[in-house]
Design a protein around this motif. Sequence first.
Motif, PDB file in Angstrom:
ATOM      1  N   MET A   1       0.828  -1.170   0.000  1.00 34.19           N
ATOM      2  CA  MET A   1       0.000   0.000   0.000  1.00 34.19           C
ATOM      3  C   MET A   1       0.886   1.252   0.000  1.00 34.19           C
ATOM      4  SD  MET A   1      -3.488   0.254   2.245  1.00 34.19           S
ATOM      5  CE  MET A   1      -3.201  -1.250   3.104  1.00 34.19           C
ATOM      6  N   ARG A   2       0.524   2.240  -0.796  1.00 36.63           N
ATOM      7  CA  ARG A   2       1.318   3.466  -0.883  1.00 36.63           C
ATOM      8  C   ARG A   2       1.061   4.384   0.308  1.00 36.63           C
ATOM      9  NH1 ARG A   2       0.699   5.219  -7.216  1.00 36.63           N
ATOM     10  NH2 ARG A   2       2.094   3.636  -8.024  1.00 36.63           N
ATOM     11  N   SER A   3       2.129   4.986   0.782  1.00 39.16           N
ATOM     12  CA  SER A   3       2.041   5.971   1.858  1.00 39.16           C
ATOM     13  C   SER A   3       1.568   7.307   1.274  1.00 39.16           C
ATOM     14  CB  SER A   3       3.412   6.147   2.504  1.00 39.16           C
ATOM     15  OG  SER A   3       4.274   6.851   1.624  1.00 39.16           O
ATOM     16  N   PRO A   4       1.156   8.242   2.126  1.00 38.76           N
ATOM     17  CA  PRO A   4       0.783   9.567   1.631  1.00 38.76           C
ATOM     18  C   PRO A   4       1.910  10.229   0.817  1.00 38.76           C
ATOM     19  CG  PRO A   4      -0.023   9.310   3.848  1.00 38.76           C
ATOM     20  CD  PRO A   4       0.845   8.107   3.561  1.00 38.76           C
ATOM     21  N   ARG A   5       3.131  10.128   1.310  1.00 32.15           N
ATOM     22  CA  ARG A   5       4.275  10.690   0.562  1.00 32.15           C
ATOM     23  C   ARG A   5       4.375  10.041  -0.823  1.00 32.15           C
ATOM     24  NH1 ARG A   5       9.394  12.903   0.725  1.00 32.15           N
ATOM     25  NH2 ARG A   5       9.396  13.427   2.938  1.00 32.15           N
ATOM     26  N   GLU A   6       4.294   8.719  -0.866  1.00 31.55           N
ATOM     27  CA  GLU A   6       4.378   8.010  -2.148  1.00 31.55           C
ATOM     28  C   GLU A   6       3.237   8.416  -3.077  1.00 31.55           C
ATOM     29  OE1 GLU A   6       6.576   3.898  -0.684  1.00 31.55           O
ATOM     30  OE2 GLU A   6       4.400   4.102  -0.435  1.00 31.55           O
ATOM     31  N   LEU A   7       2.057   8.602  -2.529  1.00 31.78           N
ATOM     32  CA  LEU A   7       0.921   9.037  -3.343  1.00 31.78           C
ATOM     33  C   LEU A   7       1.128  10.446  -3.889  1.00 31.78           C
ATOM     34  CD1 LEU A   7      -2.008   7.563  -1.255  1.00 31.78           C
ATOM     35  CD2 LEU A   7      -1.448   6.968  -3.631  1.00 31.78           C
ATOM     36  N   MET A   8       1.683  11.341  -3.069  1.00 34.17           N
ATOM     37  CA  MET A   8       1.936  12.698  -3.548  1.00 34.17           C
ATOM     38  C   MET A   8       2.967  12.690  -4.667  1.00 34.17           C
ATOM     39  SD  MET A   8       2.773  16.193  -1.473  1.00 34.17           S
ATOM     40  CE  MET A   8       1.039  16.483  -1.067  1.00 34.17           C
ATOM     41  N   VAL A   9       4.013  11.912  -4.504  1.00 33.16           N
ATOM     42  CA  VAL A   9       5.032  11.815  -5.551  1.00 33.16           C
ATOM     43  C   VAL A   9       4.428  11.177  -6.806  1.00 33.16           C
ATOM     44  CG1 VAL A   9       7.227  10.718  -6.185  1.00 33.16           C
ATOM     45  CG2 VAL A   9       6.973  11.847  -3.951  1.00 33.16           C
ATOM     46  N   ALA A  10       3.622  10.142  -6.639  1.00 36.15           N
ATOM     47  CA  ALA A  10       2.978   9.497  -7.787  1.00 36.15           C
ATOM     48  C   ALA A  10       2.044  10.472  -8.506  1.00 36.15           C
ATOM     49  CB  ALA A  10       2.209   8.256  -7.331  1.00 36.15           C
ATOM     50  N   TYR A  11       1.272  11.242  -7.745  1.00 37.53           N
ATOM     51  CA  TYR A  11       0.357  12.230  -8.327  1.00 37.53           C
ATOM     52  C   TYR A  11       1.127  13.267  -9.135  1.00 37.53           C
ATOM     53  CZ  TYR A  11      -2.634  16.379  -8.468  1.00 37.53           C
ATOM     54  OH  TYR A  11      -3.330  17.505  -8.881  1.00 37.53           O
ATOM     55  N   THR A  12       2.175  13.825  -8.551  1.00 30.97           N
ATOM     56  CA  THR A  12       2.922  14.862  -9.249  1.00 30.97           C
ATOM     57  C   THR A  12       3.681  14.311 -10.454  1.00 30.97           C
ATOM     58  OG1 THR A  12       4.774  14.658  -7.684  1.00 30.97           O
ATOM     59  CG2 THR A  12       3.118  16.359  -7.218  1.00 30.97           C
ATOM     60  N   THR A  13       4.015  13.036 -10.421  1.00 33.21           N
ATOM     61  CA  THR A  13       4.691  12.396 -11.548  1.00 33.21           C
ATOM     62  C   THR A  13       3.716  12.045 -12.669  1.00 33.21           C
ATOM     63  OG1 THR A  13       6.358  11.481 -10.064  1.00 33.21           O
ATOM     64  CG2 THR A  13       6.129  10.422 -12.214  1.00 33.21           C
ATOM     65  N   ALA A  14       2.510  11.601 -12.312  1.00 32.27           N
ATOM     66  CA  ALA A  14       1.540  11.090 -13.290  1.00 32.27           C
ATOM     67  C   ALA A  14       0.598  12.155 -13.843  1.00 32.27           C
ATOM     68  CB  ALA A  14       0.712   9.977 -12.644  1.00 32.27           C
ATOM     69  N   GLY A  66       3.127  19.685 -16.307  1.00 30.20           N
ATOM     70  CA  GLY A  66       3.871  18.775 -15.450  1.00 30.20           C
ATOM     71  C   GLY A  66       4.389  19.527 -14.246  1.00 30.20           C
ATOM     72  N   PHE A  67       4.547  18.826 -13.156  1.00 36.09           N
ATOM     73  CA  PHE A  67       5.051  19.446 -11.937  1.00 36.09           C
ATOM     74  C   PHE A  67       6.568  19.323 -11.868  1.00 36.09           C
ATOM     75  CE2 PHE A  67       0.684  18.345 -10.367  1.00 36.09           C
ATOM     76  CZ  PHE A  67       0.253  19.651 -10.212  1.00 36.09           C
ATOM     77  N   ASP A  68       7.178  20.381 -11.353  1.00 39.31           N
ATOM     78  CA  ASP A  68       8.620  20.443 -11.166  1.00 39.31           C
ATOM     79  C   ASP A  68       8.908  20.676  -9.683  1.00 39.31           C
ATOM     80  OD1 ASP A  68       9.043  20.558 -14.068  1.00 39.31           O
ATOM     81  OD2 ASP A  68       8.267  22.594 -13.912  1.00 39.31           O
ATOM     82  N   HIS A  69      10.103  20.398  -9.275  1.00 34.30           N
ATOM     83  CA  HIS A  69      10.580  20.762  -7.937  1.00 34.30           C
ATOM     84  C   HIS A  69       9.598  20.366  -6.840  1.00 34.30           C
ATOM     85  CE1 HIS A  69      13.573  22.897 -10.219  1.00 34.30           C
ATOM     86  NE2 HIS A  69      12.637  23.595 -10.803  1.00 34.30           N
ATOM     87  N   VAL A  70       9.284  19.119  -6.772  1.00 36.44           N
ATOM     88  CA  VAL A  70       8.353  18.594  -5.770  1.00 36.44           C
ATOM     89  C   VAL A  70       9.077  18.430  -4.439  1.00 36.44           C
ATOM     90  CG1 VAL A  70       6.847  16.656  -5.177  1.00 36.44           C
ATOM     91  CG2 VAL A  70       7.064  17.391  -7.572  1.00 36.44           C
ATOM     92  N   GLU A  71       8.496  18.999  -3.394  1.00 39.08           N
ATOM     93  CA  GLU A  71       9.042  18.838  -2.047  1.00 39.08           C
ATOM     94  C   GLU A  71       7.907  18.450  -1.109  1.00 39.08           C
ATOM     95  OE1 GLU A  71      12.112  21.399  -0.383  1.00 39.08           O
ATOM     96  OE2 GLU A  71      11.769  22.688  -2.131  1.00 39.08           O
ATOM     97  N   VAL A  72       8.092  17.361  -0.399  1.00 39.05           N
ATOM     98  CA  VAL A  72       7.131  16.933   0.618  1.00 39.05           C
ATOM     99  C   VAL A  72       7.696  17.362   1.961  1.00 39.05           C
ATOM    100  CG1 VAL A  72       5.903  14.992   1.646  1.00 39.05           C
ATOM    101  CG2 VAL A  72       6.361  15.008  -0.814  1.00 39.05           C
ATOM    102  N   PHE A  73       6.973  18.227   2.654  1.00 33.86           N
ATOM    103  CA  PHE A  73       7.451  18.791   3.913  1.00 33.86           C
ATOM    104  C   PHE A  73       6.918  18.064   5.135  1.00 33.86           C
ATOM    105  CE2 PHE A  73       7.510  22.469   0.982  1.00 33.86           C
ATOM    106  CZ  PHE A  73       8.871  22.715   0.998  1.00 33.86           C
ATOM    107  N   ILE A  74       5.709  17.540   5.032  1.00 33.04           N
ATOM    108  CA  ILE A  74       5.091  16.845   6.156  1.00 33.04           C
ATOM    109  C   ILE A  74       4.586  15.508   5.653  1.00 33.04           C
ATOM    110  CG2 ILE A  74       3.241  16.880   7.883  1.00 33.04           C
ATOM    111  CD1 ILE A  74       3.338  19.973   7.676  1.00 33.04           C
ATOM    112  N   ASP A  75       4.891  14.451   6.373  1.00 32.93           N
ATOM    113  CA  ASP A  75       4.464  13.102   5.998  1.00 32.93           C
ATOM    114  C   ASP A  75       4.103  12.351   7.271  1.00 32.93           C
ATOM    115  OD1 ASP A  75       4.016  10.777   4.501  1.00 32.93           O
ATOM    116  OD2 ASP A  75       6.120  10.191   4.615  1.00 32.93           O
ATOM    117  N   THR A  76       2.834  12.047   7.411  1.00 30.47           N
ATOM    118  CA  THR A  76       2.351  11.273   8.551  1.00 30.47           C
ATOM    119  C   THR A  76       1.746   9.991   8.014  1.00 30.47           C
ATOM    120  OG1 THR A  76       0.078  12.126   8.606  1.00 30.47           O
ATOM    121  CG2 THR A  76       1.774  13.474   9.705  1.00 30.47           C
TER     122      THR A  76
END
Length: 137
Positions: A1-14, A66-76
């Motif tokens: 199962m994907r974590s919230p961080r993984e989902l955010m990265v997947a969203y910004t990539t896809a 497309g999204f550039d420079h993705v930074e995840v600051f909070i991950d719970t």
Amino acid sequence: MRSPRELMVAYTTAIADPEATAALFADDGVIELPYLTSIGRPPRIAGPDEIRAFIVGLLEMVPDFGFDHVEVFIDTPDQAFGEYSVERRTVTGRPFSQLYAGRLVAAQGKIQLLRESLDLVRAARAVLPNGVADIPA
């Protein structure tokens, strides 16, 4: 199962693939862009079909979006918060330059809620026919 961080990265990539983007969301998943009402657009996109259609419409305005420079600051365990930028051109040649802030809520490896904010003056200049002059009073 994907974590919230993984989902955010997947969203910004896809994001340039409407089908892949919609598949990241739960059946009752939602994208909220609450300030879009300021430029006459709906603030809530609910369910994979609406999300897919929203992304298709976005790509019609900004074909190489497309999204550039993705930074995840909070991950719970159930939420992530990040910023991601866009530097592209619309089909009319106008610059589409944004810094998005996004809060993602996840459950069972899917996106339940993605609430994003962006600079609507820049959005209006980029996508409305007469720029900021078309912002509803």
